[in-house]
Motif scaffolding. Sequence first.
Motif, PDB file in Angstrom:
ATOM      1  N   TYR A  61       0.865  -1.180   0.000  1.00 36.33           N
ATOM      2  CA  TYR A  61       0.000   0.000   0.000  1.00 36.33           C
ATOM      3  C   TYR A  61       0.902   1.230   0.000  1.00 36.33           C
ATOM      4  O   TYR A  61       1.776   1.364   0.859  1.00 36.33           O
ATOM      5  CB  TYR A  61      -0.917   0.016   1.221  1.00 36.33           C
ATOM      6  N   THR A  62       0.708   2.115  -0.982  1.00 39.03           N
ATOM      7  CA  THR A  62       1.521   3.318  -1.123  1.00 39.03           C
ATOM      8  C   THR A  62       0.618   4.538  -1.169  1.00 39.03           C
ATOM      9  O   THR A  62      -0.418   4.519  -1.834  1.00 39.03           O
ATOM     10  CB  THR A  62       2.347   3.258  -2.428  1.00 39.03           C
ATOM     11  N   PHE A  63       1.000   5.564  -0.451  1.00 34.36           N
ATOM     12  CA  PHE A  63       0.297   6.845  -0.589  1.00 34.36           C
ATOM     13  C   PHE A  63       1.304   7.968  -0.437  1.00 34.36           C
ATOM     14  O   PHE A  63       2.393   7.784   0.125  1.00 34.36           O
ATOM     15  CB  PHE A  63      -0.863   6.976   0.407  1.00 34.36           C
ATOM     16  N   SER A  64       0.963   9.115  -0.991  1.00 36.51           N
ATOM     17  CA  SER A  64       1.845  10.273  -0.899  1.00 36.51           C
ATOM     18  C   SER A  64       1.033  11.483  -0.456  1.00 36.51           C
ATOM     19  O   SER A  64      -0.182  11.528  -0.648  1.00 36.51           O
ATOM     20  CB  SER A  64       2.529  10.530  -2.245  1.00 36.51           C
ATOM     21  N   PHE A  65       1.734  12.437   0.126  1.00 36.03           N
ATOM     22  CA  PHE A  65       1.054  13.616   0.669  1.00 36.03           C
ATOM     23  C   PHE A  65       2.031  14.760   0.816  1.00 36.03           C
ATOM     24  O   PHE A  65       3.257  14.563   0.805  1.00 36.03           O
ATOM     25  CB  PHE A  65       0.434  13.287   2.035  1.00 36.03           C
ATOM     26  N   GLU A  73      -7.786  10.121  -0.387  1.00 37.38           N
ATOM     27  CA  GLU A  73      -7.080   8.849  -0.234  1.00 37.38           C
ATOM     28  C   GLU A  73      -8.070   7.715  -0.492  1.00 37.38           C
ATOM     29  O   GLU A  73      -9.194   7.745  -0.004  1.00 37.38           O
ATOM     30  CB  GLU A  73      -6.516   8.746   1.190  1.00 37.38           C
ATOM     31  N   PHE A  74      -7.645   6.744  -1.272  1.00 34.70           N
ATOM     32  CA  PHE A  74      -8.433   5.533  -1.496  1.00 34.70           C
ATOM     33  C   PHE A  74      -7.623   4.383  -0.922  1.00 34.70           C
ATOM     34  O   PHE A  74      -6.518   4.105  -1.375  1.00 34.70           O
ATOM     35  CB  PHE A  74      -8.728   5.310  -2.973  1.00 34.70           C
ATOM     36  N   THR A  75      -8.154   3.728   0.092  1.00 32.77           N
ATOM     37  CA  THR A  75      -7.420   2.680   0.804  1.00 32.77           C
ATOM     38  C   THR A  75      -7.572   1.337   0.088  1.00 32.77           C
ATOM     39  O   THR A  75      -7.974   0.341   0.676  1.00 32.77           O
ATOM     40  CB  THR A  75      -7.887   2.590   2.266  1.00 32.77           C
ATOM     41  N   GLN A  76      -7.199   1.334  -1.183  1.00 34.34           N
ATOM     42  CA  GLN A  76      -7.328   0.149  -2.028  1.00 34.34           C
ATOM     43  C   GLN A  76      -6.480  -0.993  -1.482  1.00 34.34           C
ATOM     44  O   GLN A  76      -5.313  -0.821  -1.155  1.00 34.34           O
ATOM     45  CB  GLN A  76      -6.898   0.463  -3.451  1.00 34.34           C
ATOM     46  N   ARG A  81     -11.877   2.160   1.020  1.00 33.66           N
ATOM     47  CA  ARG A  81     -12.739   3.312   1.261  1.00 33.66           C
ATOM     48  C   ARG A  81     -12.087   4.585   0.728  1.00 33.66           C
ATOM     49  O   ARG A  81     -10.867   4.708   0.695  1.00 33.66           O
ATOM     50  CB  ARG A  81     -13.006   3.469   2.757  1.00 33.66           C
ATOM     51  N   HIS A  82     -12.937   5.534   0.378  1.00 36.07           N
ATOM     52  CA  HIS A  82     -12.486   6.858  -0.030  1.00 36.07           C
ATOM     53  C   HIS A  82     -12.509   7.754   1.210  1.00 36.07           C
ATOM     54  O   HIS A  82     -13.514   7.812   1.918  1.00 36.07           O
ATOM     55  CB  HIS A  82     -13.398   7.428  -1.120  1.00 36.07           C
ATOM     56  N   GLU A  97      -5.200  12.508  10.166  1.00 31.18           N
ATOM     57  CA  GLU A  97      -6.626  12.392  10.461  1.00 31.18           C
ATOM     58  C   GLU A  97      -7.310  11.983   9.166  1.00 31.18           C
ATOM     59  O   GLU A  97      -7.119  12.635   8.133  1.00 31.18           O
ATOM     60  CB  GLU A  97      -7.187  13.712  10.980  1.00 31.18           C
ATOM     61  N   GLN A  98      -8.096  10.914   9.218  1.00 28.60           N
ATOM     62  CA  GLN A  98      -8.779  10.392   8.037  1.00 28.60           C
ATOM     63  C   GLN A  98     -10.282  10.525   8.236  1.00 28.60           C
ATOM     64  O   GLN A  98     -10.840   9.930   9.152  1.00 28.60           O
ATOM     65  CB  GLN A  98      -8.392   8.933   7.807  1.00 28.60           C
ATOM     66  N   ILE A  99     -10.920  11.299   7.363  1.00 29.18           N
ATOM     67  CA  ILE A  99     -12.355  11.556   7.484  1.00 29.18           C
ATOM     68  C   ILE A  99     -13.086  10.735   6.429  1.00 29.18           C
ATOM     69  O   ILE A  99     -12.770  10.803   5.241  1.00 29.18           O
ATOM     70  CB  ILE A  99     -12.652  13.052   7.317  1.00 29.18           C
ATOM     71  N   GLY A 100     -14.050   9.952   6.907  1.00 26.86           N
ATOM     72  CA  GLY A 100     -14.831   9.104   6.011  1.00 26.86           C
ATOM     73  C   GLY A 100     -15.942   8.432   6.789  1.00 26.86           C
ATOM     74  O   GLY A 100     -16.426   8.969   7.786  1.00 26.86           O
ATOM     75  N   VAL A 101     -16.339   7.245   6.364  1.00 28.25           N
ATOM     76  CA  VAL A 101     -17.434   6.500   6.987  1.00 28.25           C
ATOM     77  C   VAL A 101     -17.118   6.163   8.443  1.00 28.25           C
ATOM     78  O   VAL A 101     -17.964   6.281   9.323  1.00 28.25           O
ATOM     79  CB  VAL A 101     -17.728   5.210   6.188  1.00 28.25           C
TER      80      VAL A 101
END
Length: 135
Positions: A61-65, A73-76, A81-82, A97-101
């Motif tokens: 799993y890779t993400f950049s910011f 962010e999509f936690t594929q 989840r988006h 901080e991750q805002i979603g469901v």
Amino acid sequence: MPASLLCTWDMISNVNFENYMISLDISRYIRKIAMRLKMRKVIEQQGDQYIIKTISTFRTYTFSFKEGQEFEEFTQGLDNRHLKSLVTWQGNKLVCEQIGVKKNRGWAHWIEDDKLHLELYCEGQVCKQVFKKKE
């Protein structure tokens, strides 16, 4: 970001990971596989962009910011989840901080005793992982 975070890290402990995954509604089958994995974390910087990779034999799993800048962010491959995520420094901790469901979701990285500490949290569950620098 302190240079001490920028390297490759190998997991040495993983506490409450299954309950954290349950809070994310991850299937029992995936949880059982994930519980057996020893993860590697690679933290890199390219200009003002940071890249965090979590690597295992099962998935990467890779993400950049950019610090202080909200991003999609999509936690594929995780819980799929988006989210809207924001990474900032809070004292000596890099906090997301991750805002979603899911409520009260996010993580924090910091260095203590030459080890990388990571707390993953979601809906009251906290997973504590510790990594050592790859030799």
